[in-house]
Every structure is written in structure tokens, then in C-alpha cells.
Design an enzyme around this catalytic site. Sequence first.
Site, PDB file in Angstrom:
ATOM      1  N   LYS A 133      -7.197   6.341   9.747  1.00  0.00           N
ATOM      2  CA  LYS A 133      -7.252   5.786   8.399  1.00  0.00           C
ATOM      3  C   LYS A 133      -6.019   6.160   7.591  1.00  0.00           C
ATOM      4  O   LYS A 133      -6.022   6.072   6.360  1.00  0.00           O
ATOM      5  CB  LYS A 133      -8.501   6.310   7.669  1.00  0.00           C
ATOM      6  CG  LYS A 133      -9.816   5.766   8.203  1.00  0.00           C
ATOM      7  CD  LYS A 133     -10.056   4.345   7.703  1.00  0.00           C
ATOM      8  CE  LYS A 133     -11.464   3.898   7.996  1.00  0.00           C
ATOM      9  NZ  LYS A 133     -11.731   2.539   7.443  1.00  0.00           N
ATOM     10  N   ARG A 134      -4.978   6.578   8.274  1.00  0.00           N
ATOM     11  CA  ARG A 134      -3.736   7.028   7.626  1.00  0.00           C
ATOM     12  C   ARG A 134      -4.028   8.126   6.603  1.00  0.00           C
ATOM     13  O   ARG A 134      -3.391   8.241   5.575  1.00  0.00           O
ATOM     14  CB  ARG A 134      -2.998   5.844   6.973  1.00  0.00           C
ATOM     15  CG  ARG A 134      -2.619   4.743   7.954  1.00  0.00           C
ATOM     16  CD  ARG A 134      -1.999   3.573   7.244  1.00  0.00           C
ATOM     17  NE  ARG A 134      -0.627   3.859   6.841  1.00  0.00           N
ATOM     18  CZ  ARG A 134      -0.027   3.260   5.795  1.00  0.00           C
ATOM     19  NH1 ARG A 134      -0.696   2.418   5.033  1.00  0.00           N
ATOM     20  NH2 ARG A 134       1.217   3.545   5.493  1.00  0.00           N
ATOM     21  N   ALA A 155      -2.099   7.970   2.897  1.00  0.00           N
ATOM     22  CA  ALA A 155      -1.941   6.623   2.348  1.00  0.00           C
ATOM     23  C   ALA A 155      -2.743   6.420   1.074  1.00  0.00           C
ATOM     24  O   ALA A 155      -2.834   5.303   0.571  1.00  0.00           O
ATOM     25  CB  ALA A 155      -2.335   5.586   3.391  1.00  0.00           C
ATOM     26  N   LEU A 180      -6.012   6.536  -1.705  1.00  0.00           N
ATOM     27  CA  LEU A 180      -7.448   6.310  -1.858  1.00  0.00           C
ATOM     28  C   LEU A 180      -7.972   5.401  -0.750  1.00  0.00           C
ATOM     29  O   LEU A 180      -7.336   4.415  -0.384  1.00  0.00           O
ATOM     30  CB  LEU A 180      -7.706   5.661  -3.222  1.00  0.00           C
ATOM     31  CG  LEU A 180      -9.130   5.218  -3.554  1.00  0.00           C
ATOM     32  CD1 LEU A 180     -10.052   6.422  -3.676  1.00  0.00           C
ATOM     33  CD2 LEU A 180      -9.123   4.408  -4.852  1.00  0.00           C
ATOM     34  N   LEU A 213      -9.701   2.568  -0.037  1.00  0.00           N
ATOM     35  CA  LEU A 213     -10.092   1.428  -0.865  1.00  0.00           C
ATOM     36  C   LEU A 213     -11.386   0.772  -0.394  1.00  0.00           C
ATOM     37  O   LEU A 213     -12.081   0.138  -1.187  1.00  0.00           O
ATOM     38  CB  LEU A 213      -8.961   0.399  -0.882  1.00  0.00           C
ATOM     39  CG  LEU A 213      -7.711   0.823  -1.679  1.00  0.00           C
ATOM     40  CD1 LEU A 213      -6.603  -0.186  -1.492  1.00  0.00           C
ATOM     41  CD2 LEU A 213      -8.041   0.982  -3.147  1.00  0.00           C
ATOM     42  N   GLY A 254      -2.873   7.985  -3.991  1.00  0.00           N
ATOM     43  CA  GLY A 254      -3.517   9.286  -4.080  1.00  0.00           C
ATOM     44  C   GLY A 254      -2.848  10.343  -3.228  1.00  0.00           C
ATOM     45  O   GLY A 254      -2.933  11.543  -3.530  1.00  0.00           O
ATOM     46  N   GLU A 271      -0.270  11.715  -5.417  1.00  0.00           N
ATOM     47  CA  GLU A 271      -0.903  12.568  -6.421  1.00  0.00           C
ATOM     48  C   GLU A 271      -1.270  13.930  -5.839  1.00  0.00           C
ATOM     49  O   GLU A 271      -1.122  14.960  -6.506  1.00  0.00           O
ATOM     50  CB  GLU A 271      -2.136  11.861  -6.980  1.00  0.00           C
ATOM     51  CG  GLU A 271      -1.773  10.664  -7.850  1.00  0.00           C
ATOM     52  CD  GLU A 271      -2.963   9.812  -8.238  1.00  0.00           C
ATOM     53  OE1 GLU A 271      -3.044   9.409  -9.410  1.00  0.00           O
ATOM     54  OE2 GLU A 271      -3.812   9.529  -7.353  1.00  0.00           O
ATOM     55  N   GLU A 316      -0.978   1.007  -6.765  1.00  0.00           N
ATOM     56  CA  GLU A 316      -2.189   0.644  -7.487  1.00  0.00           C
ATOM     57  C   GLU A 316      -2.001  -0.614  -8.349  1.00  0.00           C
ATOM     58  O   GLU A 316      -2.897  -1.470  -8.424  1.00  0.00           O
ATOM     59  CB  GLU A 316      -2.654   1.812  -8.368  1.00  0.00           C
ATOM     60  CG  GLU A 316      -3.240   2.992  -7.611  1.00  0.00           C
ATOM     61  CD  GLU A 316      -2.193   3.963  -7.094  1.00  0.00           C
ATOM     62  OE1 GLU A 316      -2.575   5.034  -6.591  1.00  0.00           O
ATOM     63  OE2 GLU A 316      -0.977   3.657  -7.190  1.00  0.00           O
ATOM     64  N   ARG A 372      -2.425  -3.832  -6.679  1.00  0.00           N
ATOM     65  CA  ARG A 372      -3.792  -4.051  -6.212  1.00  0.00           C
ATOM     66  C   ARG A 372      -4.761  -4.260  -7.368  1.00  0.00           C
ATOM     67  O   ARG A 372      -5.974  -4.289  -7.178  1.00  0.00           O
ATOM     68  CB  ARG A 372      -4.231  -2.858  -5.360  1.00  0.00           C
ATOM     69  CG  ARG A 372      -3.455  -2.767  -4.044  1.00  0.00           C
ATOM     70  CD  ARG A 372      -3.676  -1.468  -3.329  1.00  0.00           C
ATOM     71  NE  ARG A 372      -2.875  -1.424  -2.095  1.00  0.00           N
ATOM     72  CZ  ARG A 372      -2.515  -0.316  -1.464  1.00  0.00           C
ATOM     73  NH1 ARG A 372      -2.870   0.869  -1.965  1.00  0.00           N
ATOM     74  NH2 ARG A 372      -1.804  -0.352  -0.364  1.00  0.00           N
ATOM     75  N   GLY A 426      -5.591   7.124 -10.630  1.00  0.00           N
ATOM     76  CA  GLY A 426      -6.741   7.877 -11.120  1.00  0.00           C
ATOM     77  C   GLY A 426      -6.784   9.320 -10.683  1.00  0.00           C
ATOM     78  O   GLY A 426      -7.716  10.046 -11.014  1.00  0.00           O
TER      79      GLY A 426
END
Length: 257
Positions: free
Chosen positions: A22-23, A59, A61, A63, A106, A109, A129, A132, A137
Site C-alpha cells: 500500500k506504499r 504515500a 493517507l 484514501l 500524510g 506530514e 490533497e 484530489r 489534515g
Amino acid sequence: MTDITYELRDRTAWIGLNRPQKRNAINDAVLQAIEAAVRRAQGEARAMVLFGHGPCFCAGLDLAEHRAREAPEVFRNSRAWHAAFSLIRRGPVPAIAALHGATVGGGLELAAACHLRIADATAFFALPEGSRGIYVGGGASVHVARLLGTARMMDLMLTGRVLSAAEAERANLVQYLVDAEKAPGKASELAAKVVEMAPLTVLGVLQALPRIQDMSEEDGLFVESMMAALAQTGPEAAARLADFVGKRGAKVAGPSS
């Protein structure tokens, strides 16, 4: 396979994001596992290194999980990210991010929550973000913007611009740039220095220095003086200064040395 790996080596905790398929995208379970690993490290280590298994650091959040949420739940989730990353940023143990491949959303972050950031030549950075239809956040509005500056932050969010590792270093997003696959080695080198730092000095760097940036000039200088008085009158400082005066301590040498 666990989402997070943890290993304690030479007083340094190595915390690895471990969802390569899932990277290393972050969902609720991963966020909770990161927080648990950080708390463990803060109880038994003098430094920590965060890194990613597989093709990239992170990578961002997950999604697939995010799409199903309503606004109040998104708000609560964002605040959970803030709390988890604040644990790193405001905690007692210096954190080093060893970055390669995608460090986006994220993931950026999370890297920004660390105190030192090393990028290898394969690393790239983005805040996708905006493209998209969502907004950051996990703290980027404050912490990534403070590293990059508001204008660069706007550029990344409005245009989807991707920064290379070299561009990220020039933009103050990372402090070290190394060859591909060399970030863990550099992290180990830096951690070996960090664990030898006097505890009161570490306290000042991690707790006083960030707060001073939010103070007026006079208040910041006052806190600096208080921190200097605390650190320089401690027993470890006295021993280290005596070593230096007695020519037992190493002198500062130029970079080429």
C-alpha cells in the site's frame, strides 16, 4: 505482517512503516501503531529513526478508508493525526526521518513531525490533497508551511508540484541529501551523535527552541537565558567543559575534516 516494525539498536529505536503493498499508506490502525511505537521508543531509547519498508517512505493517507467518512469523523481523525504527530514533535526523544521514494501527503506530514530529515536521491515530495479535492489534515498547514514558507506550500497545493530530493533540500524541507539507499546509514550516523548529547541540552533543543519561535523577541531571549542557566550548571555540562579545558574533548573541525 505487522504494519509497524520496531527494533532497538544502540539506544536508538528504529520504527519502520511496513505496508509496502500500500506504499505505506496510513490508516487508523497504522496511526495507532505509530503512536504506540513512539511511546515505546520514548520509554527506552535516546533517539528514534522513522523509515519505510519497500519502495517508499509513505504515500500518505489511505484514501480507500477516507472516502467513506462524514465531516465530523474526518475532523476527529485529523485531530488524531495532530495528536500522534505532536507526540513525536513535542516528545523527549529526538526523531530522525530516513526518506526514500514517495514522501507525500500524510507521509510528508509525518516526516515534518521529526526533528531531522534525511532524503536519499530517490525521494520526492508533494501535497496532492488539492488535486484530489481535499485539504491537508495531518498538520501540514502549520508544520510543513513553516519549513517551506507559505508561498511554496501554496504552490504545492494549488499546482500539484512535486519536489525532487535536491529541490527539497534547497527549500529547507530536509537537512541532509544522500545517495540512493544511503539514508538509513546516515540516520544511524546522526543517531549515534544524538544519543551522546547531554539530556538537558536535548531538553532545550526539543522543548524550548520550538516554543521560542512562537514568542516575541524579548520573551524568546528570556527563555533562552533560563535554558542556558539550567543546562550550563548541570553536572554533565561541568564534566564536559572540564574535558574540553583539559584538552580531552574534541575541537570543532571543518566539514572536509
